[in-house]
Motif scaffolding. Structure first.
Motif, PDB file in Angstrom:
ATOM      1  N   ALA A   3     -14.552  -1.427   3.808  1.00 23.91           N
ATOM      2  CA  ALA A   3     -13.950  -2.528   3.069  1.00 23.91           C
ATOM      3  C   ALA A   3     -14.526  -3.880   3.488  1.00 23.91           C
ATOM      4  O   ALA A   3     -14.250  -4.871   2.843  1.00 23.91           O
ATOM      5  CB  ALA A   3     -12.438  -2.541   3.254  1.00 23.91           C
ATOM      6  N   ARG A   4     -15.320  -3.919   4.561  1.00 24.89           N
ATOM      7  CA  ARG A   4     -15.851  -5.210   5.015  1.00 24.89           C
ATOM      8  C   ARG A   4     -17.147  -5.504   4.281  1.00 24.89           C
ATOM      9  O   ARG A   4     -18.212  -5.438   4.824  1.00 24.89           O
ATOM     10  CB  ARG A   4     -16.036  -5.198   6.524  1.00 24.89           C
ATOM     11  N   PRO A  11     -17.359  -2.851  -4.916  1.00 33.38           N
ATOM     12  CA  PRO A  11     -17.078  -1.698  -4.070  1.00 33.38           C
ATOM     13  C   PRO A  11     -18.091  -0.600  -4.332  1.00 33.38           C
ATOM     14  O   PRO A  11     -18.568  -0.451  -5.460  1.00 33.38           O
ATOM     15  CB  PRO A  11     -15.675  -1.264  -4.499  1.00 33.38           C
ATOM     16  N   PHE A 159      -5.578  -3.100   2.201  1.00 31.86           N
ATOM     17  CA  PHE A 159      -6.912  -3.708   2.083  1.00 31.86           C
ATOM     18  C   PHE A 159      -8.010  -2.849   2.696  1.00 31.86           C
ATOM     19  O   PHE A 159      -9.121  -2.794   2.170  1.00 31.86           O
ATOM     20  CB  PHE A 159      -6.916  -5.097   2.744  1.00 31.86           C
ATOM     21  N   PHE A 160      -7.709  -2.207   3.817  1.00 34.90           N
ATOM     22  CA  PHE A 160      -8.791  -1.598   4.602  1.00 34.90           C
ATOM     23  C   PHE A 160      -8.712  -0.084   4.716  1.00 34.90           C
ATOM     24  O   PHE A 160      -9.515   0.520   5.414  1.00 34.90           O
ATOM     25  CB  PHE A 160      -8.856  -2.263   5.978  1.00 34.90           C
ATOM     26  N   LEU A 174     -12.852 -10.356   9.230  1.00 35.29           N
ATOM     27  CA  LEU A 174     -12.722  -9.376   8.143  1.00 35.29           C
ATOM     28  C   LEU A 174     -12.998 -10.038   6.801  1.00 35.29           C
ATOM     29  O   LEU A 174     -12.611 -11.192   6.571  1.00 35.29           O
ATOM     30  CB  LEU A 174     -11.296  -8.826   8.105  1.00 35.29           C
ATOM     31  N   THR A 175     -13.610  -9.261   5.914  1.00 34.51           N
ATOM     32  CA  THR A 175     -13.665  -9.692   4.517  1.00 34.51           C
ATOM     33  C   THR A 175     -13.267  -8.522   3.646  1.00 34.51           C
ATOM     34  O   THR A 175     -13.457  -7.354   4.017  1.00 34.51           O
ATOM     35  CB  THR A 175     -15.060 -10.183   4.076  1.00 34.51           C
ATOM     36  N   TRP A 176     -12.686  -8.835   2.519  1.00 32.47           N
ATOM     37  CA  TRP A 176     -12.320  -7.826   1.514  1.00 32.47           C
ATOM     38  C   TRP A 176     -12.742  -8.388   0.160  1.00 32.47           C
ATOM     39  O   TRP A 176     -12.290  -9.456  -0.239  1.00 32.47           O
ATOM     40  CB  TRP A 176     -10.809  -7.565   1.532  1.00 32.47           C
ATOM     41  N   GLU A 177     -13.633  -7.700  -0.482  1.00 34.45           N
ATOM     42  CA  GLU A 177     -14.154  -8.144  -1.780  1.00 34.45           C
ATOM     43  C   GLU A 177     -14.563  -9.619  -1.720  1.00 34.45           C
ATOM     44  O   GLU A 177     -14.259 -10.401  -2.620  1.00 34.45           O
ATOM     45  CB  GLU A 177     -13.151  -7.856  -2.893  1.00 34.45           C
TER      46      GLU A 177
END
Ligand code: URA
Length: 217
Positions: A3-4, A11, A159-160, A174-177
């Motif tokens: 997810a990072r 995705p 999220f992860f 952390l990054t998500w999208e």
């Protein structure tokens, strides 16, 4: 961690396949505003058990200028009664910790992974979270927050992915999208462990980090 992903990256196809296999809902497109979406959520009956047991749906709150989005697990008894997120004991602590980080709740958007209270405050079931996923996805798209804070394990897993550990997530950016995310403890854990416990210290530190990220964005 899959997810990072970096900014703007879609995705990977295998993650999309996994989402479909879990019955994940796509973003609930077609809602022009947070308020229109909140109205639609109020009539949601995708989880028959939750829809039958709830008093009010709790879509969340979004001050128009919010740049920080806080995501909790699910409404509790007081949230179910009032229709507002984080108004009980956890909410009071959240407000205090936000204030300690120089943030006012009036500037912060707050919602949950589930919009309905699970009976007797049980943990959200995976199928419920997946049926509710599209609402939060659309809220994120509509709000376009600079930073997202997740409170507790359920929100971090949203999220992860299942099985992530908060201790590990806290250790790295952390990054998500493409969005900055700060994963921290739920205020209820801080209450459980008490004023000298590690979760409260972590929550305070992590919200200060989130405030600095918002200021720098
Ligand atoms: N706990 C949550 O996770 N969300 C709320 O809104 C209240 C308590």
């Amino acid at each position: 961690m899959t997810a990072r992903r970096g900014p703007g990256q879609a995705p990977p196809p295998e993650a999309q396949g996994a989402q479909e296999a879990q019955g994940a809902q796509p973003a609930q497109d077609g809602h022009p505003s947070w308020e229109a979406l909140a109205e639609a959520v109020a009539g949601c009956t995708r989880c028959p058990e939750l829809a039958a047991a709830r008093t009010r749906v709790v879509p969340g709150r979004r001050p128009p200028s919010a740049r920080l989005l806080v995501v909790g697990e699910a409404p509790g008894a007081q949230e179910d009664a009032s229709g507002e997120p984080f108004v009980g004991r956890s909410g009071q602590l959240l407000d205090e910790v936000l204030a300690g980080a120089g943030l006012d709740r009036a500037q912060v958007a707050v919602t949950n992974t589930l919009k309905c209270r699970p009976p007797a405050n049980r943990k959200p079931r995976r199928a419920e979270t997946e049926r509710c996923r599209g609402w939060l996805r659309t809220q994120i798209a509509l709000l376009d927050p600079a930073v997202i804070v997740t409170l507790g394990g359920s929100a971090a897993e949203w999220f992860f992915g299942p099985g992530v550990r908060l201790g590990a997530l806290r250790a790295e950016p952390l990054t998500w999208e493409g969005r900055r995310v700060v994963a921290t403890y739920h205020p209820s854990a801080a209450i459980r462990w008490g004023p000298a416990g590690a979760p409260l210290a972590a929550l305070r530190e992590d919200l200060r980090t989130a405030a600095a990220l918002v200021a720098a964005a």
